[in-house]
Design an enzyme around this catalytic site. Structure first.
Site, PDB file in Angstrom:
ATOM      1  N   SER A  80      45.109  82.285  72.556  1.00  0.00           N
ATOM      2  CA  SER A  80      46.175  81.570  71.861  1.00  0.00           C
ATOM      3  C   SER A  80      46.904  82.455  70.841  1.00  0.00           C
ATOM      4  O   SER A  80      47.480  83.473  71.193  1.00  0.00           O
ATOM      5  CB  SER A  80      45.577  80.319  71.208  1.00  0.00           C
ATOM      6  OG  SER A  80      46.580  79.458  70.727  1.00  0.00           O
ATOM      7  N   ASP A 111      53.631  80.573  70.246  1.00  0.00           N
ATOM      8  CA  ASP A 111      52.459  81.436  70.029  1.00  0.00           C
ATOM      9  C   ASP A 111      52.093  82.083  71.360  1.00  0.00           C
ATOM     10  O   ASP A 111      52.782  81.894  72.365  1.00  0.00           O
ATOM     11  CB  ASP A 111      51.294  80.649  69.421  1.00  0.00           C
ATOM     12  CG  ASP A 111      50.692  79.628  70.374  1.00  0.00           C
ATOM     13  OD1 ASP A 111      51.399  79.177  71.299  1.00  0.00           O
ATOM     14  OD2 ASP A 111      49.508  79.272  70.211  1.00  0.00           O
ATOM     15  N   ASP A 138      49.952  81.723  73.775  1.00  0.00           N
ATOM     16  CA  ASP A 138      49.758  80.990  75.036  1.00  0.00           C
ATOM     17  C   ASP A 138      50.714  79.811  75.167  1.00  0.00           C
ATOM     18  O   ASP A 138      50.604  79.016  76.093  1.00  0.00           O
ATOM     19  CB  ASP A 138      48.305  80.529  75.184  1.00  0.00           C
ATOM     20  CG  ASP A 138      47.917  79.412  74.230  1.00  0.00           C
ATOM     21  OD1 ASP A 138      48.556  79.283  73.163  1.00  0.00           O
ATOM     22  OD2 ASP A 138      46.976  78.663  74.549  1.00  0.00           O
ATOM     23  N   ASP A 144      51.180  76.977  73.651  1.00  0.00           N
ATOM     24  CA  ASP A 144      50.815  75.561  73.525  1.00  0.00           C
ATOM     25  C   ASP A 144      51.335  74.994  72.203  1.00  0.00           C
ATOM     26  O   ASP A 144      51.177  73.809  71.925  1.00  0.00           O
ATOM     27  CB  ASP A 144      49.304  75.330  73.684  1.00  0.00           C
ATOM     28  CG  ASP A 144      48.460  75.964  72.581  1.00  0.00           C
ATOM     29  OD1 ASP A 144      49.015  76.733  71.757  1.00  0.00           O
ATOM     30  OD2 ASP A 144      47.245  75.710  72.554  1.00  0.00           O
TER      31      ASP A 144
END
Length: 449
Positions: free
Chosen positions: A101, A241, A243, A245
Site C-alpha cells: 500500500s 497511494d 496500491d 485503494d
C-alpha cells in the site's frame, strides 16, 4: 492483530521478514483454506503493485497456490480494489494482491480477498496462521495432472477501467484534472479512465521503476501535487497511494481536501438524492471533529467505529450502510465495490464537482477542519491499557472535555505495537491544544511509568 496477519494482510520488509518461503506458505495455506469447499479446480487471481520485490514474491506465492492443485491467474500490476472487483467478475474462488500500500519500497505484503471480494475474517486468518506456524492441518499434495498451473489474463486492467467508469452517470468534459499516481498501481488505470471520460488530464509520478513507489509522492506526500495543481491551473488534483485503494484531493487553490471532507461532500450529495441509507455515514473515532459538527447541522448521522477500514466495513455490512471511510482517503462506496477504492472515490467526487458546477474549495468548505494535536506519552508496556483506571488521569481528561463544551474533544489511544499512549486533542486554538496535550501526556507518563 494476528501472529502473521496484521490489520491489512501479511506485511514486512521483503526478503527478510516477508521471505519467498513465507510467501509460498501463505499461497499454499490460503489457497487450501479458501478453496476446500469447491468441487472444481479452484481459480485464484493474483495481482500486484509496482515494487521491485513483487516479481519474487509473486513467483513464490503462485508456486504455493499451484502446489495444492489450484489455478493461479496472474493479472499483473493493478490497483488492490481491482483484485476485489475482478475476483467477483471472473467468478474466481479467491483473489490475492501483493502490495504494501502506502509503505516505502522495502516493504511488501500479501492480502487475500474471498470469492465475494471481501477481506478475510479473523477466524479464516487465524486458521491460515495455524496451518503455517503450527502445522495444524495437513495440506494435500496432489501429483500428476492434479497439480495446479498458472495462466495470465491480459484483459484485467481494461475490465477494471470499464467498471470504474460505469460507477458515474456523467462525463468529465470541461474538467482539468491533475493526478499523482505515486509511481504505483494506478499509473495506467487512473489516467486512462479519466481521459476516456473526457477530462483534460495532467499526470505526475506515473513512471514506476520498481524502486520509486510512494517516494516523496502520492497521498502520503502531497506537496508535489499541490504545487503541480497551481502550475497547471487544474480544477482538482488527485493523489493516490501505492496500491490505489485510497485517494486525497487538492482544490483549485492548492489546498488539501482530505478523506473526511471527501466523505462529507459525497454523503451530502447521496443524502440529497435519497441514496444514503438512513442518512448515515460511517467514520472512525479519528475523523475530524469538524465532520461531526457539520453532520449535526445538516441532519446527517455519523456512526463511529474503531480505527481501521475493516471495522468501518463490518459496521456497513451489519447495518446496510453505503458509505464509510477514514481521514486517510480510504473510502468504501459499498454499492460499487467491497473495499476502499481510490479510483471510485475520485470519480464520485468528480461527479459531484461536474454536476454542481461549483469549485472544489466551495464544496469542501461545507465542513471546517479543526486543528488536531497528537502527543505520544511514553509509558510502561504493561500499563498502557490501564490509563482510565487511574483516577487522576480520568479526572484530568474529564476536566479538559468539560472545558471544550462540545467544541473540542480528547481522544486517548494506547499504541498497538509500542509502549506509548497517544493523546489526540481537537479544538479551535492550536496553541491551547498543544499546551493541553503536552500537559496530559506528561501526567500519563508520570502515572504509568
Amino acid at each position: 492483530m494476528g501472529r502473521l496477519f496484521g490489520t491489512d494482510g501479511v506485511r514486512g520488509v521483503a526478503n527478510t521478514e516477508l521471505t519467498p518461503e513465507l510467501a509460498f506458505k501463505v499461497g499454499q495455506a490460503g489457497a487450501y483454506v479458501l478453496t476446500e469447499e469447491t468441487h472444481h479446480r479452484p481459480k485464484i487471481l493474483v495481482g500486484k503493485d509496482t515494487r521491485i520485490s513483487g516479481d519474487m514474491l509473486e513467483a513464490a506465492l503462485i508456486a504455493g497456490i499451484c502446489s495444492v492443485g489450484a489455478e493461479a491467474i496472474s493479472i499483473g500490476v493493478v490497483p488492490t480494489p481491482a483484485v476485489a472487483y475482478l475476483t467477483r467478475l471472473y467468478n474466481a474462488d479467491a483473489g490475492v494482491v501483493i502490495s504494501a500500500s502506502h509503505n516505502p519500497v522495502e516493504y511488501n505484503g500479501i492480502k487475500y480477498f474471498n470469492n465475494k471480494g471481501y477481506k478475510l475474517s479473523d477466524a479464516i486468518e487465524e486458521r491460515i496462521e495455524a496451518i503455517i506456524l503450527d502445522n495444524a492441518e495437513e495440506i494435500p499434495a496432489p501429483v500428476g495432472a492434479e497439480i495446479g498451473h498458472k495462466t495470465e489474463n491480459e484483459n484485467a486492467l481494461d475490465d477494471y477501467v470499464k467498471f470504474v467508469k460505469s460507477t458515474i452517470d456523467c462525463n468529465l468534459e470541461g474538467l482539468k484534472i491533475a493526478i499523482d499516481c505515486a509511481n504505483g498501481a494506478s499509473y495506467e488505470s487512473a489516467p486512462i479512465a479519466l481521459f476516456e471520460l473526457g477530462a483534460e488530464v495532467s499526470v505526475i509520478n506515473n513512471e514506476p521503476d520498481g524502486t520509486n513507489i510512494n517516494l516523496n509522492c502520492g497521498s502520503t506526500h502531497i506537496e508535489q501535487l499541490q504545487k503541480f495543481v497551481i502550475e497547471s491551473s487544474a480544477d482538482v488534483g488527485l493523489a493516490f497511494d501505492g496500491d490505489a485503494d485510497r485517494v486525497l484531493a487538492i482544490d483549485e487553490k492548492g489546498n488539501l481536501v482530505d478523506g473526511d471532507q471527501i466523505m462529507a461532500i459525497c454523503a451530502l450529495d447521496l443524502m440529497e438524492q435519497g441514496k444514503l441509507k438512513d442518512n448515515t455515514l460511517v467514520a472512525t473515532v479519528m475523523s475530524n471533529l469538524g465532520l461531526f459538527i457539520m453532520a449535526k447541522e445538516k441532519g446527517l448521522k455519523v456512526v463511529q467505529t474503531k480505527v481501521g477500514d475493516r471495522y468501518v466495513l463490518e459496521e456497513m455490512l451489519d447495518k446496510g450502510y453505503v458509505l464509510g471511510g477514514e481521514q486517510s482517503g480510504h473510502i468504501i462506496f459499498l454499492q460499487h465495490n467491497t473495499t476502499g477504492d481510490g479510483m471510485i472515490t475520485a470519480l464520485q467526487l468528480l461527479s459531484v464537482l461536474k454536476k454542481s458546477g461549483k469549485k472544489l474549495s466551495e464544496l469542501a468548505s461545507v465542513m471546517q477542519v479543526l486543528p488536531q494535536v497528537l502527543v505520544n506519552a511514553k509509558v510502561s508496556n504493561e500499563k498502557k491499557n490501564t490509563y482510565m483506571e487511574d483516577e487522576i488521569i480520568a479526572k484530568a481528561i474529564k476536566s479538559l472535555e468539560d472545558t471544550f463544551a462540545g467544541n473540542g474533544r480528547v481522544l486517548i489511544r494506547p499504541s498497538g505495537t509500542e509502549p506509548l499512549v497517544r493523546v489526540m486533542i481537537e479544538g479551535q486554538d492550536k496553541n491551547f491544544l498543544q499546551e493541553k496535550a503536552e500537559e496530559l501526556a506528561r501526567l500519563i507518563e508520570e502515572r504509568l511509568k
